[in-house]
Design a protein around this motif. Structure first.
Motif, PDB file in Angstrom:
ATOM      1  N   PRO A 393      77.476 -23.005  66.780  1.00 39.53           N
ATOM      2  CA  PRO A 393      76.539 -22.017  66.909  1.00 39.53           C
ATOM      3  C   PRO A 393      75.257 -22.399  67.758  1.00 39.53           C
ATOM      4  N   LEU A 394      74.629 -21.369  68.380  1.00 38.51           N
ATOM      5  CA  LEU A 394      73.313 -21.505  69.308  1.00 38.51           C
ATOM      6  C   LEU A 394      74.044 -21.996  70.826  1.00 38.51           C
ATOM      7  N   PHE A 398      80.060 -20.107  70.983  1.00 36.63           N
ATOM      8  CA  PHE A 398      80.188 -19.618  69.532  1.00 36.63           C
ATOM      9  C   PHE A 398      80.187 -17.965  69.599  1.00 36.63           C
ATOM     10  N   ILE A 399      79.409 -17.555  70.715  1.00 34.95           N
ATOM     11  CA  ILE A 399      78.995 -16.080  70.651  1.00 34.95           C
ATOM     12  C   ILE A 399      80.625 -15.375  70.838  1.00 34.95           C
ATOM     13  N   TRP A 402      82.994 -15.752  68.273  1.00 26.82           N
ATOM     14  CA  TRP A 402      82.493 -14.909  67.145  1.00 26.82           C
ATOM     15  C   TRP A 402      82.886 -13.475  67.121  1.00 26.82           C
ATOM     16  N   TYR A 403      83.112 -12.950  68.485  1.00 26.46           N
ATOM     17  CA  TYR A 403      83.319 -11.457  68.619  1.00 26.46           C
ATOM     18  C   TYR A 403      84.826 -11.553  68.688  1.00 26.46           C
ATOM     19  N   VAL A 405      86.892 -13.455  66.847  1.00 26.93           N
ATOM     20  CA  VAL A 405      87.058 -13.040  65.401  1.00 26.93           C
ATOM     21  C   VAL A 405      87.009 -11.983  64.742  1.00 26.93           C
ATOM     22  N   LEU A 406      85.777 -11.323  65.263  1.00 29.51           N
ATOM     23  CA  LEU A 406      85.621  -9.952  64.534  1.00 29.51           C
ATOM     24  C   LEU A 406      86.605  -9.306  65.004  1.00 29.51           C
ATOM     25  N   MET A 409      89.629  -9.493  63.263  1.00 26.35           N
ATOM     26  CA  MET A 409      89.390  -8.947  61.940  1.00 26.35           C
ATOM     27  C   MET A 409      90.138  -7.364  61.699  1.00 26.35           C
ATOM     28  N   TRP A 416      94.270 -12.130  60.093  1.00 31.83           N
ATOM     29  CA  TRP A 416      93.941 -13.507  59.440  1.00 31.83           C
ATOM     30  C   TRP A 416      94.729 -14.472  60.051  1.00 31.83           C
ATOM     31  N   LEU A 423      90.749 -20.801  64.647  1.00 28.63           N
ATOM     32  CA  LEU A 423      90.152 -21.892  64.021  1.00 28.63           C
ATOM     33  C   LEU A 423      90.875 -23.347  64.234  1.00 28.63           C
ATOM     34  N   GLY A 474      73.611 -18.508  74.446  1.00 29.61           N
ATOM     35  CA  GLY A 474      74.015 -18.609  72.923  1.00 29.61           C
ATOM     36  C   GLY A 474      72.683 -17.973  72.219  1.00 29.61           C
ATOM     37  N   ALA A 477      72.433 -13.318  73.786  1.00 31.07           N
ATOM     38  CA  ALA A 477      73.888 -12.759  74.213  1.00 31.07           C
ATOM     39  C   ALA A 477      74.039 -11.414  74.603  1.00 31.07           C
ATOM     40  N   ASN A 478      72.730 -10.697  74.158  1.00 33.51           N
ATOM     41  CA  ASN A 478      72.898  -9.256  74.462  1.00 33.51           C
ATOM     42  C   ASN A 478      73.155  -8.822  75.939  1.00 33.51           C
ATOM     43  N   ASN A 481      76.891  -9.820  76.610  1.00 30.24           N
ATOM     44  CA  ASN A 481      77.965  -8.982  75.741  1.00 30.24           C
ATOM     45  C   ASN A 481      77.676  -7.457  76.024  1.00 30.24           C
TER      46      ASN A 481
END
Lengths: 496, 486, 117
Positions: A393-394, A398-399, A402-403, A405-406, A409, A416, A423, A474, A477-478, A481
């Protein structure tokens, strides 16, 4: 202003014309200055274009005023402007850092030839991105590849030649497959313009040649993009190339092939071929997943830092392909974001490695013991970028994870499984990164080894600029992204 | 100073302290002066936030907006305020104690020790004031990493092995379980902010909810719910001040605090109750309480016994949360504080014994109460609080938890508490008996009390255990809004 | 005899496979390059064939109304031939350098020595 209108073509023409001029510059400094200035100008053009696209939408440019589809059209949208930023930015950063490294490592004499090839590679890559013509992509791809072969062959050891030979064979086969695919599509549609192609494919009755074309194009570009299991040429090429070339290659060259792949498969075939999405996903996703695990696993056992990072790239490219193969807006956007972030981290890592090699004369892990003490700033930048690679993170890494994994999902139960692989691959990344950190920080330099000084400021500054960007993106990120999300929307919206 | 600045100062102050400690490394007196000054400064900073929180207007600050869902942001609410308030206060006491302990035992690497300690405290403040799950996760990991050098302090092979167990379990659970849970939450709720009433109501149900809750409960390894408790006994290889402040207060409390925070502000107590999620949580907590107490009965090493006692006591908080009643939640919050003071006293006493006599095993403690009356008196007070006998603070929290359980008719909780009281008495009272009633071994070297800073520190915390029994109103006023808001 | 109508394409497949075989199976670097050359020629054939119109003549506009073959593939192939020649020249140059520095142009020797280095 007339020049402003011609910016898309200038992006390619400028480095192309500058390349022979750079070769004519005498000495070692003048050609470097020329190459840096051209990269700077190209970067400025890329930034201008990105702003223009962000504010007024995609830019279409007709070469020589010939109307599309008879003439060649250039086409720049969000995704292409992102790629142009990467290419020109990576070229600029690598060159700014590279002067002393190139002087030390590059074997070609006079060294101005090297800068000429460099600018040709930039022109070729930029051309692949901006053109809207499928055959034109092939020509630019070969321009950039030929230039890249030369750049790698300039490497300091004789392994450069054997690595380059392997790359020439693989790269030529990839380009040839692409050409066959384009030929088959041309046969069925009678056009080479990518947008026109997508439109005309709807009316094609016999889809068998088109399916074959999709197969050829996809495999050919996967070869160029070094996607597992077609990555065999890459680790050797990265390891044998001069460090500065490795920076440039790792940051953008394979990604441009990936860009064309995504363009072709999602922009042209996806809207017109029934069942293409299932084929595309079912074909690519298993490779992506296996790449994420095996790439990281091999990286754990590598003894050479450059090869370690190359195998890490194999795994990281897997993340990008995974995002694309989900075929959802979220997945595509995550993939593109990771493409951008991965360029940032790998560029920073290879810049740091370049500095290490500059001082140590080797990228073997065993030789770098104690580097954390000898070159604290360089190793700190390396560590920051490596954390980004792991996805702490940071940091930018990570960003994008994160996206990703989202996006996974959204796939429900199967998602999963994907998350578990993501991971697991990240945990493996912790291990190979830790190996480097442990050697650099916790293993004392061998007795009697010559004292190593910190890299000079002009090597540190670009390295830290890139490492800083990893942290900056990090935290904020806007911007990338948003760009990635718009690019994904463009692609899945069906327009080429 | 605005509330925002105060929050950021609370985070920055220990970090500045770290720099100061590192710079002053060569001059022990200056270095420890810096530690104390930082600790006192932190208490003043943190406590200055209390009036605003009591008035229901906790300040908030956003450091970075990373994406629409992710931000590094802080907001002070009563639970976090409570955690920050007692953790910062106990850092001062612990620093006094540490000076006595580290010098008394001539420990090495003291600069690294104090520096890492300060970083850990900054992380604890970050956890306390985190305004969303992402920020909390960030500082949670910083806390894990910054305590690793403290646990591995001694540096011999056995210690490093234990320290690897420590970091392996904590990092493994947080990356493998907690992070997916957070990402999942972000995915379905679209936000990670701590919001009164929760953010998940109506967005997830049934088995998926149970899985998510399980990911949180076991992912928050610092709460030491069995079977992810092994790191805590492993951490006992650390010097005692570390065990005292970190593994009785900051780290473990960060764990149960996170559990409480997730239950209240992410799931929402009403939502959990409506979905009937309390039961299995309750069973997991009850099992941990009883099993850990049974294991504690069999321990022969004082610090390991205290570690298992901590595991058991932490699950009181989880158990209290699982009752899902306002009164129990009050008890949970109060237990956070009460157990902190009592357990730190016990650890202080264990360290005091070690410093004065190098004794670590229960069998060596015969008659030690006569040689070290202050230490063992404090130990006795702490032990009574563990068991829950008035007039100690442990009684008050058990009272509230039981009250909530009775109110909602959850007799499993009542039975667990009763049984565990017996078990606690079963392993603490023999120590007290041994220390005061038995005669010291004849061949023993006579020794006196531990150095003064140690005695001062442990007397103060023991006193607080009793004071809080009588003066519990301010604490209750502070956490009232959380439970009242249910 | 429908397949005879697409004879050119069969030859394309045959040439491509032959070239591929040489690239994969031959250990001599020059022979590999010959294989690559055969592959390239196969692709040229593919493009030229697709542009052919039955009965068409060379695409030179003289005002009359005759059918003529599509000029575009031929133009493309001109470009592709140029690209192919450059690649081949570069590859041969690399082989020369390999011979100079490794003393062999057999794949097994080269990679064997690379492993020693």
């Amino acid at each position: 202003m007339i020049a402003a209108h011609h910016l898309p073509v200038l992006q390619v023409v400028l480095p192309l014309v500058a390349a022979p001029l750079a070769v004519l510059c005498p000495g070692t400094r003048a050609p470097w200055v020329a190459a840096v200035l051209v990269s700077l100008a190209a970067f400025a053009i890329a930034v201008t274009l990105a702003f223009k696209v962000a504010t007024t939408g995609a830019i279409a440019y007709e070469l020589g005023g010939w109307p599309v589809p008879y003439g060649i059209g250039l086409h720049i949208d969000n995704f292409s402007s992102l790629m142009l930023l990467l290419i020109t930015g990576a070229s600029l950063a690598a060159l700014l850092h590279g002067k002393p490294v190139i002087d030390k490592e590059v074997q070609s004499r006079p060294v101005s030839l090297f800068y000429g090839a460099w600018l040709l590679a930039v022109a070729g890559l930029a051309g692949m991105v901006v053109t809207g013509d499928a055959f034109n992509v092939f020509v630019f791809m070969e321009i950039s590849s030929l230039a890249t072969y030369v750049l790698i062959a300039a490497g300091p050891t004789r392994t450069a030649f054997s690595a380059v030979f392997k790359y020439i064979i693989m790269g030529s086969i990839g380009a040839m497959f692409y050409l066959i695919g384009v030929g088959l599509v041309y046969m069925m549609t009678g056009t080479l313009n990518m947008a026109d192609m997508a439109a005309r494919l709807h009316g094609v009755d016999d889809v068998v040649p088109v399916l074959a074309a999709a197969g050829f194009i996809t495999v050919g570009l996967l070869l160029k993009a070094a996607i597992f299991p077609l990555h065999a040429w890459m680790p050797n090429a990265y390891a044998a190339a001069p460090s500065t070339v490795a920076v440039f290659l790792a940051a953008c060259s394979t990604k441009v092939a990936l860009y064309v792949l995504i363009r072709f498969d999602l922009g042209i075939f996806q809207p017109s071929l029934e069942g293409h999405d299932i084929q595309f996903s079912a074909f690519l996703m298993p490779f992506a997943l296996v790449a994420m695990i095996t790439g990281s696993l091999i990286a754990i056992f590598e003894k050479d830092l450059k090869r370690l990072l190359a195998f890490s790239s194999v795994a990281q490219l897997g993340y990008i392909v995974l995002g694309a193969s989900l075929l959802t807006a979220a997945g595509m956007s995550a993939g593109i974001l990771h493409l951008f972030n991965h360029a940032l981290m790998k560029a920073a890592l290879f810049l740091a490695v370049g500095s290490l090699v500059y001082r140590y004369g080797s990228a073997k892990l065993a030789d770098l013991a104690g580097a954390g003490r000898a070159m604290p700033w360089t190793m700190a930048a390396f560590t920051v970028a490596a954390l980004s690679l792991v996805g702490v993170p940071l940091t930018a890494g990570f960003i994008s994870k994160w996206y990703l994994v989202l996006a996974a999902m959204e796939e429900g139960t199967f998602g999963w499984f994907l998350i578990a692989v993501i991971l697991a691959s990240s945990l493996l990344a912790v291990i190979y990164v830790w190996r480097v950190i442990e050697v650099a920080y916790f293993r004392p330099a061998p007795e009697g080894a010559p004292a190593v000084k910190e890299a000079p400021w002009y090597l540190l500054a670009p390295t830290w600029a890139l490492a800083g960007l990893n942290i900056y993106f990090g935290l904020a990120a806007n911007a990338p992204n948003g760009l990635a999300a718009r690019a994904a929307a463009d692609l899945l919206g069906g327009g080429a | 100073m605005t509330g925002q600045e105060t929050i950021l100062l609370a985070l920055a102050l220990p970090l500045l302290g770290t720099l100061g400690i590192a710079r002053a490394g060569r001059y022990p007196d200056l270095r420890e002066g810096v530690t104390l000054a930082t600790a006192i400064g932190l208490v003043i900073t943190v406590w200055s936030l209390i009036p605003a929180v009591m008035a229901g207007a906790g300040p908030a600050a956003t450091l970075f907006d990373i994406t629409p869902t992710l931000a590094v942001a802080f907001s002070v609410e009563p639970l976090g305020m409570l955690f920050a308030a007692f953790a910062s206060l106990l850092w001062v006491v612990n620093s006094v104690y540490a000076i006595g302990y580290m010098r008394g035992n001539k420990e090495k690497h003291q600069t690294r020790f104090y520096a890492c300690f300060a970083v850990a405290l900054s992380a604890a403040m970050g956890i306390a004031f985190a305004g969303n799950l992402f920020t909390l996760f960030l500082f949670y990991e910083v806390l894990t990493l910054s305590t690793y050098p403290l646990v591995a302090h001694k540096g011999d092979a056995a210690t490093v092995r234990s320290a690897r167990v420590y970091i392996g379990i904590l990092i493994g659970t947080s990356i493998g379980l907690l992070l997916p849970a957070i990402i999942w939450t972000g995915g379905i709720a679209g936000t990670l902010d701590f919001t009164p009433g929760g953010i998940l109501a109506g967005k997830i149900a049934g088995p998926a909810l149970a899985v998510l809750l399980a990911l949180y409960i076991f992912g928050i390894g610092k709460a030491a719910v069995m079977p992810v408790h092994r790191w805590l006994p492993a951490a006992m290889v650390a010097p005692t001040p570390v065990s005292a402040l970190l593994h009785a207060v900051a780290v473990v409390k960060a764990g149960v605090f996170t559990v409480a925070k997730v239950a209240v502000y992410i799931f929402g107590i009403d939502f959990l109750k409506e979905q009937g999620m309390g039961t299995w949580l309750m069973i997991a907590a009850a099992t941990t309480i009883l099993l850990a107490s049974l294991v504690a009965l069999r321990q022969t090493n004082l610090k390991r016994l205290l570690a298992y006692s901590t595991i058991s006591q932490l699950s009181y908080v989880v158990l209290a949360v699982s009752v899902l009643a306002p009164l129990s939640l009050l008890g949970a919050a109060f237990h956070l504080v009460g157990h902190a003071f009592a357990k730190i006293t016990l650890f202080f006493a264990a360290g005091s014994i070690y410093t004065a006599s190098k004794k670590t095993e229960l069998g060596q403690l015969d008659g030690i109460g006569r040689l070290m009356p202050w230490t063992m008196a404090a130990f006795t007070i702490g032990a009574l609080s563990m068991i829950g006998i008035p007039p100690t603070v442990g009684f008050v929290s058990k009272w509230f938890i039981m009250g909530g359980a009775m109110e909602t008719g959850q007799y499993l909780v009542v039975a667990t508490l009763a049984l565990s009281t017996l078990l606690n008495a079963g392993y603490f009272l023999p120590i007290v008996y041994r220390a005061f009633a038995k005669a010291p071994p004849v061949d023993a070297k006579p020794h006196g009390e531990a150095p003064l800073p140690i005695v001062v520190a442990l007397s103060f915390t023991a006193l607080m255990v009793i004071v809080l029994f009588f003066l519990n109103q301010p604490v209750l006023d502070l956490i009232g809004p959380v439970t009242g808001g249910l | 005899m429908a397949w005879l109508g697409i004879l050119n394409y069969w030859i394309f497949v045959l040439l491509l496979m032959t070239g591929m075989y040489a690239i994969v199976a031959k250990g001599n670097l020059i022979k590999k390059l010959i294989g690559l050359g055969i592959c390239q020629s196969a692709v040229f054939l593919l493009f030229i064939s697709m542009g052919k119109v039955v009965g068409g003549t060379a695409p030179i506009l003289d005002g009359s109304d005759r059918a003529y073959s599509s000029p575009l593939p031929q133009v493309l192939i001109l470009t592709a031939i140029v690209v192919g020649i450059s690649t081949m020249a570069l590859a041969l140059a690399v082989v020369v350098r390999i011979r100079e520095s490794f003393g062999s142009i057999e794949e097994a020797d080269v990679y064997g020595k690379e492993a020693e280095a």
